[in-house]
Scaffold this motif. Structure first.
Motif, PDB file in Angstrom:
ATOM      1  N   ASN A 190       0.839  -1.208   0.000  1.00 20.08           N
ATOM      2  CA  ASN A 190       0.000   0.000   0.000  1.00 20.08           C
ATOM      3  C   ASN A 190       0.871   1.255   0.000  1.00 20.08           C
ATOM      4  OD1 ASN A 190      -2.113  -1.764  -0.066  1.00 20.08           O
ATOM      5  ND2 ASN A 190      -2.847  -1.345   2.028  1.00 20.08           N
ATOM      6  N   VAL A 191       0.228   2.431   0.031  1.00 19.05           N
ATOM      7  CA  VAL A 191       1.021   3.667  -0.140  1.00 19.05           C
ATOM      8  C   VAL A 191       0.259   4.860   0.426  1.00 19.05           C
ATOM      9  CG1 VAL A 191       0.093   4.266  -2.432  1.00 19.05           C
ATOM     10  CG2 VAL A 191       2.450   4.916  -1.828  1.00 19.05           C
ATOM     11  N   ASN A 192       0.992   5.866   0.875  1.00 21.67           N
ATOM     12  CA  ASN A 192       0.410   7.167   1.253  1.00 21.67           C
ATOM     13  C   ASN A 192       0.293   7.998  -0.026  1.00 21.67           C
ATOM     14  OD1 ASN A 192       0.716   7.035   4.384  1.00 21.67           O
ATOM     15  ND2 ASN A 192       2.713   6.407   3.618  1.00 21.67           N
ATOM     16  N   VAL A 193      -0.796   8.725  -0.207  1.00 20.73           N
ATOM     17  CA  VAL A 193      -1.038   9.450  -1.461  1.00 20.73           C
ATOM     18  C   VAL A 193      -1.091  10.951  -1.188  1.00 20.73           C
ATOM     19  CG1 VAL A 193      -2.495   9.609  -3.510  1.00 20.73           C
ATOM     20  CG2 VAL A 193      -2.402   7.463  -2.210  1.00 20.73           C
ATOM     21  N   GLY A 194      -0.117  11.690  -1.774  1.00 19.11           N
ATOM     22  CA  GLY A 194      -0.048  13.142  -1.554  1.00 19.11           C
ATOM     23  C   GLY A 194      -0.519  13.919  -2.769  1.00 19.11           C
ATOM     24  N   PHE A 195      -1.375  14.927  -2.549  1.00 11.39           N
ATOM     25  CA  PHE A 195      -1.890  15.785  -3.620  1.00 11.39           C
ATOM     26  C   PHE A 195      -1.251  17.167  -3.429  1.00 11.39           C
ATOM     27  CE2 PHE A 195      -5.189  12.920  -5.196  1.00 11.39           C
ATOM     28  CZ  PHE A 195      -5.333  12.053  -4.126  1.00 11.39           C
ATOM     29  N   MET A 196      -0.347  17.527  -4.357  1.00 16.16           N
ATOM     30  CA  MET A 196       0.472  18.728  -4.196  1.00 16.16           C
ATOM     31  C   MET A 196       0.077  19.802  -5.209  1.00 16.16           C
ATOM     32  SD  MET A 196       4.614  19.131  -4.573  1.00 16.16           S
ATOM     33  CE  MET A 196       4.784  18.156  -6.042  1.00 16.16           C
ATOM     34  N   GLN A 197      -0.212  21.004  -4.682  1.00 17.54           N
ATOM     35  CA  GLN A 197      -0.485  22.167  -5.545  1.00 17.54           C
ATOM     36  C   GLN A 197       0.695  23.123  -5.397  1.00 17.54           C
ATOM     37  OE1 GLN A 197      -3.633  24.713  -4.088  1.00 17.54           O
ATOM     38  NE2 GLN A 197      -4.219  25.356  -6.140  1.00 17.54           N
ATOM     39  N   VAL A 198       1.447  23.321  -6.466  1.00 17.21           N
ATOM     40  CA  VAL A 198       2.630  24.197  -6.403  1.00 17.21           C
ATOM     41  C   VAL A 198       2.185  25.651  -6.531  1.00 17.21           C
ATOM     42  CG1 VAL A 198       4.825  24.800  -7.501  1.00 17.21           C
ATOM     43  CG2 VAL A 198       4.118  22.395  -7.366  1.00 17.21           C
ATOM     44  N   LEU A 199       2.455  26.472  -5.502  1.00 19.19           N
ATOM     45  CA  LEU A 199       2.079  27.887  -5.519  1.00 19.19           C
ATOM     46  C   LEU A 199       3.195  28.731  -6.127  1.00 19.19           C
ATOM     47  CD1 LEU A 199       0.509  28.077  -1.941  1.00 19.19           C
ATOM     48  CD2 LEU A 199      -0.688  27.755  -4.134  1.00 19.19           C
ATOM     49  N   ASN A 200       4.427  28.399  -5.754  1.00 22.29           N
ATOM     50  CA  ASN A 200       5.642  29.002  -6.325  1.00 22.29           C
ATOM     51  C   ASN A 200       6.798  28.091  -5.942  1.00 22.29           C
ATOM     52  OD1 ASN A 200       6.796  29.928  -3.691  1.00 22.29           O
ATOM     53  ND2 ASN A 200       4.925  31.177  -3.696  1.00 22.29           N
ATOM     54  N   SER A 201       8.025  28.479  -6.282  1.00 22.42           N
ATOM     55  CA  SER A 201       9.144  27.528  -6.089  1.00 22.42           C
ATOM     56  C   SER A 201       9.455  27.293  -4.601  1.00 22.42           C
ATOM     57  CB  SER A 201      10.408  28.049  -6.782  1.00 22.42           C
ATOM     58  OG  SER A 201      10.832  29.257  -6.147  1.00 22.42           O
ATOM     59  N   ALA A 202       8.841  28.087  -3.705  1.00 20.33           N
ATOM     60  CA  ALA A 202       9.145  27.945  -2.269  1.00 20.33           C
ATOM     61  C   ALA A 202       7.907  27.654  -1.435  1.00 20.33           C
ATOM     62  CB  ALA A 202       9.810  29.224  -1.757  1.00 20.33           C
ATOM     63  N   GLU A 203       6.775  27.370  -2.097  1.00 22.71           N
ATOM     64  CA  GLU A 203       5.518  27.148  -1.359  1.00 22.71           C
ATOM     65  C   GLU A 203       4.620  26.157  -2.073  1.00 22.71           C
ATOM     66  OE1 GLU A 203       4.019  31.303  -0.895  1.00 22.71           O
ATOM     67  OE2 GLU A 203       3.064  30.394   0.861  1.00 22.71           O
ATOM     68  N   ILE A 204       4.064  25.216  -1.299  1.00 17.05           N
ATOM     69  CA  ILE A 204       3.039  24.319  -1.874  1.00 17.05           C
ATOM     70  C   ILE A 204       1.882  24.188  -0.899  1.00 17.05           C
ATOM     71  CG2 ILE A 204       4.738  22.982  -3.195  1.00 17.05           C
ATOM     72  CD1 ILE A 204       4.444  20.725  -1.107  1.00 17.05           C
ATOM     73  N   ASN A 205       0.719  23.858  -1.443  1.00 14.62           N
ATOM     74  CA  ASN A 205      -0.388  23.343  -0.629  1.00 14.62           C
ATOM     75  C   ASN A 205      -0.363  21.833  -0.774  1.00 14.62           C
ATOM     76  OD1 ASN A 205      -1.420  25.832   0.221  1.00 14.62           O
ATOM     77  ND2 ASN A 205      -2.676  26.057  -1.612  1.00 14.62           N
ATOM     78  N   LEU A 206      -0.679  21.120   0.314  1.00 16.34           N
ATOM     79  CA  LEU A 206      -0.609  19.657   0.271  1.00 16.34           C
ATOM     80  C   LEU A 206      -1.726  19.040   1.112  1.00 16.34           C
ATOM     81  CD1 LEU A 206       1.173  17.112  -0.559  1.00 16.34           C
ATOM     82  CD2 LEU A 206       2.209  17.313   1.725  1.00 16.34           C
TER      83      LEU A 206
END
Ligand code: API
Length: 276
Positions: A190-206
């Motif tokens: 099994n696996v952990n599933v991450g949904f990443m939204q890149v805001l800029n090169s130094a910030e993400i929403n996850l």
């Protein structure tokens, strides 16, 4: 048996922490599932057990169990709570604590402001290290989930993660796609599933749909996996602020072969006892 415990959380990813240094304690799967139940038990995402070390030069051993009773290799938010727990209980007076886990060794550094920096070890993109079944070697892999195809980056931070870059974080997608990929046949453990939204090169929403739990308020290893995947693809810089539902983590990775460093808070909620 009367079990004493401390309820803690790292950005809302919540834990029951047990001192198995002062007194040995063992749990079976059924006990963990009962204790984790938010209606019939205490309620937690993970159970953290603090044990004496088995390796030289280590201060403690750290065992981690998901709410479904599965024992896992690593828990980033839990590691910060672990550090606060052993200091608060007087199990150590060190501010740099070496801990052995199922995946290897991690180092916890407690700062004066109460934040904790964890050396999470070096990540791996090798499919065999998750494990992830594939007959090719790539940086992005396509995987079918339901009626759709998703492009994932498999990352091991000691525990397995599938990172998906998305344009927006949608409740429905996290819940349905997360559940489908968590137990996908190409992830034998099994696996952990991450949904990443890149805001800029130094910030993400996850947002992370965790193996053995479901979506949590925050996931420390998931934040590390998302950042190293983003750096590998050239989307992110070496220092990134990760905005999770429960708050922010600061992740730093200087590249292949280097450890990933995670910094964030740890909180104690209450102490309690329960008959097992
Ligand atoms: N669910 C994870 C373990 C907990 C990870 C998460 N709570 C963290 O902070 O890293 C797994 O099965 O690998």
């Amino acid at each position: 048996m009367l079990l004493k415990f401390t309820k803690m959380h790292g950005l809302g990813n919540d834990f029951v922490v047990v001192d198995a240094v002062s007194r040995k304690v063992f749990f079976n799967k059924q006990q963990i599932e009962k204790l984790s139940d938010r209606n019939w038990g205490i309620g937690f995402d993970q159970l953290l057990v603090v044990e004496p070390p088995t390796l030289p030069d280590m201060d403690f051993r750290y065992r981690i169990y998901n709410s479904d009773g599965s024992e896992v290799e690593h828990c980033g938010n839990g590691a910060r709570c672990f550090a606060k727990f052993v200091l608060d209980r007087g199990l150590t007076d060190k501010r740099i604590i070496n801990v052995e886990t199922k995946r290897g060794v991690i180092q916890l550094r407690v700062m004066d402001d109460g934040l904790v920096t964890v050396d999470m070890g070096s990540p791996s993109f090798e499919p065999k290290d998750l494990p992830f079944t594939t007959d090719s070697s790539s940086s992005l892999y396509s995987i079918n989930a339901g009626d759709n195809k998703y492009f994932i980056t498999p990352v091991s931070v000691g525990n397995p993660h599938a990172v998906i870059k998305v344009d927006a974080l949608l409740d429905e997608e996290v819940a349905t796609v997360g559940a489908l990929i968590e137990c996908h046949e190409r992830f034998p453990r099994n696996v952990n599933v991450g949904f990443m939204q890149v805001l800029n090169s130094a910030e993400i929403n996850l947002r992370v749909y965790e193996r053995g739990v479901g979506e949590t308020q925050a996931c420390g290893t998931g934040a590390c996996a998302a950042v190293v995947a983003g750096i590998k693809h050239g989307w992110l810089s070496p220092k990134v602020t990760v905005h999770l539902r429960g708050g922010d983590l600061h992740i730093e990775w200087q590249g292949q072969g280097e450890p990933v460093l995670m910094t964030g808070p740890a909180a104690k909620v209450f102490e309690g006892q329960i008959y097992l």
